[in-house]
Design a protein around this motif. Structure first.
Motif, PDB file in Angstrom:
ATOM      1  N   ILE A  41      47.488  59.037  13.794  1.00 34.34           N
ATOM      2  CA  ILE A  41      48.340  58.258  12.893  1.00 34.34           C
ATOM      3  C   ILE A  41      49.094  57.247  13.753  1.00 34.34           C
ATOM      4  O   ILE A  41      49.724  57.618  14.750  1.00 34.34           O
ATOM      5  CB  ILE A  41      49.354  59.132  12.137  1.00 34.34           C
ATOM      6  N   VAL A  42      49.011  55.972  13.401  1.00 36.14           N
ATOM      7  CA  VAL A  42      49.764  54.916  14.075  1.00 36.14           C
ATOM      8  C   VAL A  42      50.923  54.514  13.163  1.00 36.14           C
ATOM      9  O   VAL A  42      50.712  54.159  12.001  1.00 36.14           O
ATOM     10  CB  VAL A  42      48.878  53.691  14.384  1.00 36.14           C
ATOM     11  N   VAL A  43      52.139  54.581  13.692  1.00 37.65           N
ATOM     12  CA  VAL A  43      53.336  54.333  12.890  1.00 37.65           C
ATOM     13  C   VAL A  43      54.068  53.109  13.434  1.00 37.65           C
ATOM     14  O   VAL A  43      54.387  53.047  14.627  1.00 37.65           O
ATOM     15  CB  VAL A  43      54.291  55.546  12.913  1.00 37.65           C
ATOM     16  N   ASP A  44      54.322  52.156  12.575  1.00 34.58           N
ATOM     17  CA  ASP A  44      55.134  51.004  12.931  1.00 34.58           C
ATOM     18  C   ASP A  44      56.603  51.425  12.933  1.00 34.58           C
ATOM     19  O   ASP A  44      57.042  52.204  12.083  1.00 34.58           O
ATOM     20  CB  ASP A  44      54.899  49.888  11.915  1.00 34.58           C
TER      21      ASP A  44
ATOM     22  N   THR B 155      56.487  55.048   1.278  1.00 34.34           N
ATOM     23  CA  THR B 155      56.715  54.348   2.547  1.00 34.34           C
ATOM     24  C   THR B 155      55.661  54.733   3.579  1.00 34.34           C
ATOM     25  O   THR B 155      55.123  53.873   4.284  1.00 34.34           O
ATOM     26  CB  THR B 155      58.114  54.681   3.088  1.00 34.34           C
ATOM     27  N   VAL B 156      55.362  56.018   3.659  1.00 33.49           N
ATOM     28  CA  VAL B 156      54.366  56.492   4.616  1.00 33.49           C
ATOM     29  C   VAL B 156      53.003  55.901   4.309  1.00 33.49           C
ATOM     30  O   VAL B 156      52.303  55.397   5.202  1.00 33.49           O
ATOM     31  CB  VAL B 156      54.297  58.035   4.608  1.00 33.49           C
ATOM     32  N   MET B 157      52.592  55.947   3.052  1.00 31.90           N
ATOM     33  CA  MET B 157      51.264  55.470   2.679  1.00 31.90           C
ATOM     34  C   MET B 157      51.106  53.970   2.922  1.00 31.90           C
ATOM     35  O   MET B 157      50.026  53.504   3.273  1.00 31.90           O
ATOM     36  CB  MET B 157      50.992  55.787   1.201  1.00 31.90           C
ATOM     37  N   GLU B 158      52.192  53.213   2.753  1.00 33.36           N
ATOM     38  CA  GLU B 158      52.103  51.758   2.898  1.00 33.36           C
ATOM     39  C   GLU B 158      52.240  51.287   4.339  1.00 33.36           C
ATOM     40  O   GLU B 158      51.833  50.173   4.661  1.00 33.36           O
ATOM     41  CB  GLU B 158      53.193  51.082   2.056  1.00 33.36           C
ATOM     42  N   GLY B 159      52.787  52.130   5.217  1.00 31.43           N
ATOM     43  CA  GLY B 159      53.163  51.620   6.528  1.00 31.43           C
ATOM     44  C   GLY B 159      52.471  52.226   7.725  1.00 31.43           C
ATOM     45  O   GLY B 159      52.881  51.956   8.855  1.00 31.43           O
ATOM     46  N   ILE B 160      51.442  53.037   7.510  1.00 34.51           N
ATOM     47  CA  ILE B 160      50.772  53.654   8.654  1.00 34.51           C
ATOM     48  C   ILE B 160      49.309  53.240   8.714  1.00 34.51           C
ATOM     49  O   ILE B 160      48.733  52.785   7.731  1.00 34.51           O
ATOM     50  CB  ILE B 160      50.867  55.193   8.601  1.00 34.51           C
ATOM     51  N   ASP B 161      48.727  53.413   9.881  1.00 34.36           N
ATOM     52  CA  ASP B 161      47.285  53.254  10.074  1.00 34.36           C
ATOM     53  C   ASP B 161      46.772  54.606  10.532  1.00 34.36           C
ATOM     54  O   ASP B 161      47.283  55.183  11.502  1.00 34.36           O
ATOM     55  CB  ASP B 161      46.997  52.170  11.115  1.00 34.36           C
TER      56      ASP B 161
END
Length: 321
Positions: free
Chosen positions: A148-151, A258-264
């Motif tokens: 999981i890549v998190v901004d 938020t999690v679904m929209e902002g992670i890769d």
């Protein structure tokens, strides 16, 4: 003869409306039951189902079991400006009653194919998540195949969505948090954030999203080792707050959005739900830092591992004990 005037019977609209409402309630109830059943199935499903064969060669250790799942968490400054060095690297070992958070020191020297000797955090910049997973697996003999890549903007939004977190901080940390918040304002100001200075310190100091990010980035007052410790404390506090609001839709729904929209990630929606359920059901959280003390040399700018077995043993003991 006289007759009473004839009144045509009126249609009973309320009967039609009542039928529609009953049908709607039945559908809502059915969806709720199906949701609960689906959540229950994912809860009891073995986490080993997520240990899939990766598309790229990431060199997972073959002698480790498929459970718990070792998930690589990569924290970056932005997901929109191409690949870059991963500022945060952590393995979350998910499954069973224990969640293990293992911070990976980003300055560890590793050999990256085609690039020679580099710091571990350069792997993501050169080859994305696959190269980062391969470097971690080869260095610590782990079996990471999912990521999981998190901004960092997402971290701020998550902390705000759950109403902030409470962490014990020192006066020096409070001052550094305020400096970090001001430094990050050129990024967050245009997003509508206001830089609120922190004026208190001590036990259970309440931090909003920007302040939590400022805390997680502190390293100047001590070391990068302490910085990774602070990052684990932030994650632990977030998990604790989510557990306390598990049945509060005003917290869970915006956090999930938020999690679904902002992670890769290479996890699909169902897999993410399964991981979230396993994380929130863990009774304990264990923290670890790799490499462990006594297994590396430090020249002030980079770390060179001198005893690979020590860190591999420590990880296996923490995760598989």
């Amino acid at each position: 003869m006289y007759y009473d005037p004839y009144d045509r019977p009126k249609r009973r609209r309320s009967g039609c409306l009542g039928w529609l409402l009953k049908t709607l309630f039945k559908l809502i109830a059915l969806l709720l039951v199906l949701t609960i059943l689906a959540a229950g199935v994912l809860y009891i499903a073995p986490i080993s189902l997520l240990q899939v064969e990766p598309d790229a060669d990431v060199s997972p250790a073959a002698d480790l079991p498929d459970s718990p799942l070792n998930l690589l968490i990569l924290g970056v400054d932005t997901l929109n400006n191409g690949l870059q060095r991963s500022d945060t690297m952590m393995i979350a070992s998910v499954g069973g009653n224990n969640l293990v958070l293992s911070s990976l020191q980003r300055d560890v020297l590793v050999d990256l194919e085609g690039h020679g000797s580099c710091k571990l955090n350069a792997a993501y910049a050169f080859g994305g998540a696959p190269m980062a997973m391969r470097a971690v697996n080869q260095t610590y003999r782990t079996n990471v195949v999912r990521y999981i890549v998190v901004d960092f903007t997402v971290l701020v939004r998550i902390v705000d969505a759950i109403g902030g977190i409470d962490i014990d901080i020192t006066e020096a940390e409070m001052q550094q948090i305020n400096l970090n918040v001001v430094a990050s304002y050129p990024i967050f100001g245009p997003l509508g954030y206001t830089a609120q200075p922190l004026t208190t310190w001590g036990e259970k100091t309440h931090l909003d999203g920007l302040q939590a990010l400022g805390y997680a980035r502190i390293r100047k007052i001590d070391s990068d080792f302490m910085r990774t410790s602070r990052q684990r404390r932030v994650i632990t506090a977030i998990v604790g707050k989510l557990k306390a609001n598990l049945f509060n839709p005003l917290v869970i729904i915006p956090t999930a959005k938020t999690v679904m929209e902002g992670i890769d990630t290479d996890l699909n929606f169902v897999e993410l739900v399964m991981v979230a359920e396993k994380v929130l059901s863990a009774k304990e959280i264990t923290q670890l830092r790799l490499p462990v003390d006594g297994s590396f040399s430090d020249n002030g700018s980079s770390l060179k591992i001198t005893d690979y077995d020590a860190s591999a043993r420590a990880f296996r003991q923490a995760v598989y004990q």
